[in-house]
Design a protein around this motif. Structure first.
Motif, short mmCIF file in Angstrom:
data_model
loop_
_atom_site.label_atom_id
_atom_site.label_comp_id
_atom_site.label_asym_id
_atom_site.label_seq_id
_atom_site.Cartn_x
_atom_site.Cartn_y
_atom_site.Cartn_z
N ALA A 42 -35.21 42.14 28.66
CA ALA A 42 -34.95 41.78 30.05
C ALA A 42 -36.24 41.87 30.87
CB ALA A 42 -33.88 42.68 30.65
N ASN A 46 -38.14 38.95 33.01
CA ASN A 46 -38.39 39.14 34.43
C ASN A 46 -39.87 39.33 34.76
OD1 ASN A 46 -35.70 38.93 35.33
ND2 ASN A 46 -35.30 41.03 34.68
N THR A 97 -29.34 38.21 32.24
CA THR A 97 -30.57 38.30 33.02
C THR A 97 -30.95 36.99 33.68
OG1 THR A 97 -31.39 40.11 31.64
CG2 THR A 97 -33.05 38.86 32.88
N ASN A 132 -32.35 45.15 35.15
CA ASN A 132 -32.63 44.04 36.05
C ASN A 132 -32.91 44.55 37.47
OD1 ASN A 132 -32.47 41.10 35.02
ND2 ASN A 132 -30.95 42.21 33.82
N ARG A 136 -36.47 43.92 39.30
CA ARG A 136 -36.57 43.18 40.55
C ARG A 136 -37.35 43.96 41.60
NH1 ARG A 136 -33.64 40.67 37.48
NH2 ARG A 136 -32.62 38.67 37.79
#
Length: 149
Positions: A42, A46, A97, A132, A136
């Motif tokens: 993930a 990201n 994701t 996640n 972020r």
């Protein structure tokens, strides 16, 4: 790129809650290596350098073969390097994701559900949601790899 702010020290109650959320999510999964592979994948998706650095280190410390770490971005093409359970978890991780199709496809969900009982699948989803969230925030504030939170 420069670090924008020391976010986690500005919201200590949220930081503590996020730590507890992550611990609770991982506890029910029962497989630390699988959880680390999931959070690393993930984080790769990201582009969270801070988390990639941390989870690569965690996998190395857990004794995971370097080849499995290196080939994680190409897990679908890596043959038997990953178990079917791991592949199902990684496919689920990518679907949750990225949400490329705007939802998690039934086939991906069913593949994961065939490998995990309902409680495990719920915890797998919780692990994905937690990482996640970390990603972020860290990407937004440009948290540098290895920096203290």
């Amino acid at each position: 790129m420069s670090h924008r702010m020391k976010y986690w020290s500005r919201v200590p109650a949220f930081f503590q809650a996020q730590l507890k959320l992550t611990q609770a999510a991982k506890k029910g999964l029962g497989d630390d290596v699988l959880a680390e592979l999931v959070v690393l994948r993930a984080s790769q998706l990201n582009k969270c350098a801070f988390c990639i650095d941390m989870h690569v280190t965690n996998l190395r410390e857990a004794g995971v073969e370097q080849r499995r770490i290196d080939l994680l971005p190409a897990w679908e093409e890596a043959g038997d390097l990953y178990s079917e359970r791991e592949r199902a978890a990684l496919a689920f991780t990518e679907a949750v994701t990225v949400l490329t199709e705007g939802f998690v496809p039934d086939a991906v969900y069913e593949r994961a559900a065939a490998q995990f009982d309902e409680a495990e699948l719920a915890h797998l989803l919780a692990v994905i949601v937690a990482i996640n969230n970390w990603n972020r925030v860290n990407v937004t504030v440009r948290q540098p790899p290895g920096a203290e939170l």
